[in-house]
Scaffold this active site. Structure first.
Site, PDB file in Angstrom:
ATOM      1  CG  HIS A 366       3.609   1.707   2.941  1.00 41.90           C
ATOM      2  ND1 HIS A 366       2.707   2.687   3.271  1.00 41.90           N
ATOM      3  CD2 HIS A 366       3.151   1.156   1.795  1.00 41.90           C
ATOM      4  CE1 HIS A 366       1.762   2.736   2.337  1.00 41.90           C
ATOM      5  NE2 HIS A 366       2.015   1.814   1.446  1.00 41.90           N
ATOM      6  NE  ARG A 473       3.945  -0.612  -3.166  1.00 41.96           N
ATOM      7  CZ  ARG A 473       3.837  -1.933  -3.053  1.00 41.96           C
ATOM      8  NH1 ARG A 473       4.835  -2.713  -3.427  1.00 41.96           N
ATOM      9  NH2 ARG A 473       2.735  -2.477  -2.556  1.00 41.96           N
ATOM     10  NE  ARG A 509       1.691   3.297  -6.137  1.00 40.33           N
ATOM     11  CZ  ARG A 509       1.647   2.614  -5.005  1.00 40.33           C
ATOM     12  NH1 ARG A 509       0.589   1.876  -4.725  1.00 40.33           N
ATOM     13  NH2 ARG A 509       2.651   2.643  -4.175  1.00 40.33           N
ATOM     14  CD  GLU A 604      -4.381   2.040  -3.727  1.00 39.31           C
ATOM     15  OE1 GLU A 604      -3.527   1.526  -3.013  1.00 39.31           O
ATOM     16  OE2 GLU A 604      -4.244   3.176  -4.246  1.00 39.31           O
ATOM     17  CG  ASN A 627      -1.294  -4.091   0.176  1.00 35.72           C
ATOM     18  OD1 ASN A 627      -1.656  -5.260   0.218  1.00 35.72           O
ATOM     19  ND2 ASN A 627      -0.190  -3.702  -0.414  1.00 35.72           N
ATOM     20  CG  ASP A 628      -3.884   1.866   0.694  1.00 30.11           C
ATOM     21  OD1 ASP A 628      -3.860   2.106   1.919  1.00 30.11           O
ATOM     22  OD2 ASP A 628      -2.979   2.198  -0.072  1.00 30.11           O
ATOM     23  NE  ARG A 638      -0.822  -0.517   3.810  1.00 32.79           N
ATOM     24  CZ  ARG A 638      -0.583  -0.299   2.516  1.00 32.79           C
ATOM     25  NH1 ARG A 638      -1.449   0.363   1.784  1.00 32.79           N
ATOM     26  NH2 ARG A 638       0.495  -0.752   1.950  1.00 32.79           N
ATOM     27  CB  CYS A 675      -0.742  -4.708  -7.921  1.00 28.70           C
ATOM     28  SG  CYS A 675      -1.494  -3.140  -7.466  1.00 28.70           S
TER      29      CYS A 675
HETATM   30  C1  PEP Z   1      -2.222  -1.434  -2.223  1.00 28.64           C
HETATM   31  O1  PEP Z   1      -2.679  -0.558  -1.503  1.00 28.64           O
HETATM   32  O2  PEP Z   1      -2.705  -2.592  -2.309  1.00 28.64           O
HETATM   33  C2  PEP Z   1      -1.034  -1.183  -3.037  1.00 28.64           C
HETATM   34  C3  PEP Z   1      -0.605  -2.069  -3.890  1.00 28.64           C
HETATM   35  O3  PEP Z   1      -0.399   0.003  -2.818  1.00 28.64           O
HETATM   36  P1  PEP Z   1       0.571   0.291  -1.562  1.00 28.64           P
HETATM   37  O4  PEP Z   1       0.743  -1.009  -0.831  1.00 28.64           O
HETATM   38  O5  PEP Z   1       1.841   0.803  -2.111  1.00 28.64           O
HETATM   39  O6  PEP Z   1      -0.201   1.294  -0.806  1.00 28.64           O
HETATM   40 MG    MG Z   2      -2.045   1.514  -1.768  1.00 30.47          MG
END
Ligand code: PEP
Ligand code: MG
Length: 750
Positions: A366, A473, A509, A604, A627-628, A638, A675
């Site tokens: 993050h 976010r 979100r 996710e 990402n998740d 991650r 996203c």
């Molecule tokens: C993701 O997990 O891909 C996402 C967009 O959310 P974040 O990166 O804020 O967890």
């Molecule tokens: Mg996420």
């Protein structure tokens, strides 16, 4: 805790005399060399300083020919002195001239001396020179003598450089060599700046103490505390080491156990205190030894675990020194840290840093996402940079190419300045892209949106020509202010976003707190796996008042305008329904009602893949959060740098998953977007478009590069190529190479 009270008297005597000599602040290196030779009863003591070009130069000597001072030079790696500089380890030789590395320098007259003890002089892990003693008669120096010489080496650097009065001392030993490190791009950009190191071991202020018993008492209490922390760390890590069957060198495990058990650590610290050091200086010294060992460890897994231990030791030191957080001037600096949370990054950004190097950071973390959102150049990896850097050094951070250069040559700086001006030209060309139609070479339309989380990012909407905000976010603004504002304040924040977006859609979100996104004052949950723990929508559903307040604020902010709300980390249809129920309850109470209320879920959690038909029948849209999703699909954290390149988005399981989601969305008529960070990589974006994901949302910093690539892309031809690749694809863990090859062959800049 009991500490061994046995004094090591000779060491105290030497240090006391050294302190007396240095007290005036005018001591020369030659005086110190003479004192050391005298006190240790050796025939020679010499100090070599590191010069530009990796050259060690004899700076002072007692016992060798004085004419050799300034003349005798050895490359790092050459001779005994060069070998000690290269390895960072002491050498204790009874018969030095017969050592294979011995390099004879006639001007020194050293052929008369058989025995030699040489130790590196370091500060903050950076090599500054080498200190030696020699004797005519062959002999092996004792451990106490070795430790004493190492302590003298430490005092030389810290006292002379730290005193500020003997500025020539820094000259004497200053090693100002440029160092280059490979790094991973966390957030693109190139920046020059002064280095600001955080999290490195604090240099002890007071070095010498008269009352060892008092020092031992202070250290005993602090060590007790640290040992408990280490015990629990080792208990969780050792089973993993054994499971991996790691062939770790014995000294690695020895180092771990030594610290964990406390005996070796305590003994060495105790000895150093008996030798006349303060508690801080003693710990500092042992930590330095520990760090020196860490540098030789190749296994990245172990290195990271040991880095954790080192971190604890560093914390012990700062606890001992009792130094509060006196924050240094950060404006324009490049921050060097080992680990960094997103809230901390926001903090540093507010204080004006120009870039950041997170040694243990990875692109999916993050902090990296926040850095991209802020347009703040950031790099991860760069292993060793933190140790090698010192406050006040200059650095070039080229996060585009993944290069970090410490103490760059003027020529290197010039080259980067030229590159930056070329970049400005390219950016100007990109600016024209903003208004160019979003359609591929063969006429396939696409929609590029940007991810955002802070008010200051909103002007990127017009700067990039983004079609909207595909992921807002909401937790980022909360983290920036350090708490969750009340409904009215939240509504004002969201209204500003909608105002800035105008007619462009915004997908809000709901709060995605937990894991590494923590508010400063939120109670820390003790969780084994926070990323899979009580976070995100789970918190919202268990604390519905929190979620309802946010939903009410969003509805108030819309004030009759269309509103899109999406829920993160949805794992079951039931969770989605429950969250949507809260939204509908609030919507029934808020007036004016939004012109249109769209409700969506982030994909996710892999389990949702097998609930898509039901979910898509009820949701207005689904957004894939890669990402998740990647971390849960491959069971790969991650935020762990060692795993950053292990699993690729462009691989069979991920592409099959995306293909299936696209087919199901088409069947149910549900809007599907993506996203995660993958959307911001031109090649990945092209592959997604070929698979049918036409709506992509990404960091603003990558949007125009993606647009340029997609506009040059022939999606039809690429699809045919993917068909041919499909037959053999399953055998490869990554399809990036052949796909990038195709793009290059077809003139697309990826
Ligand atoms: C993701 O997990 O891909 C996402 C967009 O959310 P974040 O990166 O804020 O967890
Ligand atoms: Mg996420």
């Amino acid at each position: 805790m009991d500490l061994d009270p046995a004094p090591v008297a000779p060491a105290r005597r030497v240090l006391r005399n050294l302190r007396a000599l240095m007290a005036g602040g005018s001591a020369q290196l030659s005086d110190i060399a003479a004192l050391v030779a005298n006190q240790l009863e050796t025939d020679v003591c010499s100090a070599y300083g590191l010069r530009a070009g990796e050259i060690l130069e004899l700076r002072a000597t007692y016992g060798l020919h004085p004419a050799a001072i300034g003349r005798t030079r050895l490359r790092v790696g050459e001779g005994i002195v060069g070998l000690v500089a290269a390895t960072g380890q002491p050498l204790n030789l009874a018969d030095a001239p017969n050592h294979p590395a011995f390099a004879y320098r006639p001007e020194t007259g050293e052929d008369a001396f058989a025995a030699m003890l040489a130790v590196p002089v370091r500060r903050g892990g950076r090599l500054l020179g080498v200190l030696t003693v020699q004797d005519r008669q062959p002999r092996h120096y004792t451990d106490i003598e070795t430790e004493l010489l190492e302590t003298v080496a430490m005092l030389l650097t810290d006292l002379l450089a730290g005193s500020g009065s003997g500025s020539d001392a820094r000259e004497d030993f200053a090693g100002s060599l440029p160092r280059q490190f490979e790094a991973a791009t966390l957030s693109p950009g190139i920046v020059f700046g002064r280095v600001l190191v955080r999290g490195a071991t604090l240099a002890p202020g007071r070095l010498l103490a008269d009352d060892p018993a008092a020092e031992l008492a202070r250290i005993g209490a602090a060590l007790d505390e640290m040992r408990a922390g280490l015990d629990s760390l080792i208990a969780t890590q050792l089973p993993e080491l054994e499971r991996r069957g790691s062939q770790a060198p014995r000294d690695i495990l020895a180092a771990t156990r030594e610290v964990a058990a406390g005996d070796g650590w305590l003994k060495r610290v105790t000895e150093a205190v008996h030798g006349g050091l303060t508690a801080e200086a003693a710990v500092h010294r042992v930590v330095n030894e520990f760090r020196a060992r860490m540098r030789t460890i190749a296994d990245p897994y172990l290195r990271e675990r040991l880095a954790d231990l080192e971190d604890l030791a560093g914390r012990l030191l700062s606890a001992l020194t009792g130094e509060g957080e006196v924050l240094p001037d950060a404006a324009g600096a490049i921050l060097f840290v080992r680990r960094l949370g997103p809230a901390q990054l926001l903090d540093w950004h507010a204080r004006g840093i120009a870039g950041v190097v997170i040694e243990e950071g990875s692109a999916g973390g993050h902090a990296a996402i926040v850095a991209r959102a802020l347009g703040l150049p950031a790099a991860g990896g760069a292993r060793g940079a933190l140790d090698a850097a010192e406050a006040g050094d200059d650095a070039v951070l080229d996060a585009d190419e993944g290069t970090l250069i410490l103490r760059p040559d003027p020529g290197v700086r010039d080259a980067y300045e030229r590159a930056l001006s070329a970049r400005a030209t390219r950016n100007a060309a990109w600016a024209e892209l903003r208004t160019a139609p979003s359609v591929t070479r063969d006429g396939v339309p696409f929609t590029l949106m940007m991810n955002a989380g802070l008010g200051l990012e909103l002007d990127q909407l017009s700067a990039t020509g983004a079609a909207g905000i595909g992921l807002f976010r909401t937790e980022i603004a909360m983290m920036a202010r350090g708490s969750i504002p009340d409904v009215a304040e939240q509504a004002a924040i969201y209204a500003r976003v909608l105002d800035a977006a105008g007619d462009r859609p915004v997908l809000f979100r709901t709060l995605d707190l937990g894991s590494d996104k923590l508010l400063p004052d939120s109670p820390r949950q003790e969780e084994e796996n926070p990323a899979m723990g009580w976070r995100s929508l789970r918190v919202g559903l268990d604390r519905p008042a929190l979620l309802r307040r946010q939903l009410r604020a969003l509805l108030l902010a819309a004030s009759g305008r269309p509103l899109s709300v999406m829920f993160p980390m949805v794992a079951t249809l039931a969770e989605f329904r429950q969250a949507r129920g809260l939204l509908f309850t609030e919507a029934a109470r808020v007036r004016p009602a939004p012109a249109k209320l769209a409700v969506g879920a982030m994909l996710e959690v892999p389990a949702l893949m097998w609930q898509l038909p039901e979910l898509m029948a009820e949701a207005d849209f689904v957004s894939i959060g890669t990402n998740d999703l990647m971390q849960f699909l491959f069971a790969a954290d991650r935020g762990t740098p060692a795993l950053a390149d292990r699993y690729d988005f462009l691989s069979v399981p991920v592409l099959r998953l995306v293909k299936s989601a696209v087919a199901q969305a088409a069947q149910s008529g549900t809007s599907l977007s993506l996203c995660g960070e993958a959307a911001g990589r031109p090649l990945d974006a092209a592959v997604l478009l070929a698979l049918g994901v036409t709506q992509l949302s990404m960091s603003a910093s990558g949007l125009l590069a993606v647009k340029e690539a997609l506009r040059a892309f022939d999606v039809g031809a690429f699809r045919s190529f993917l068909e041919t690749l499909r037959r053999t694809a399953a055998a490869y863990s990554s399809l990036r190479e052949p796909m990038a090859g195709w793009a290059r062959d077809h003139g697309v800049a990826i």
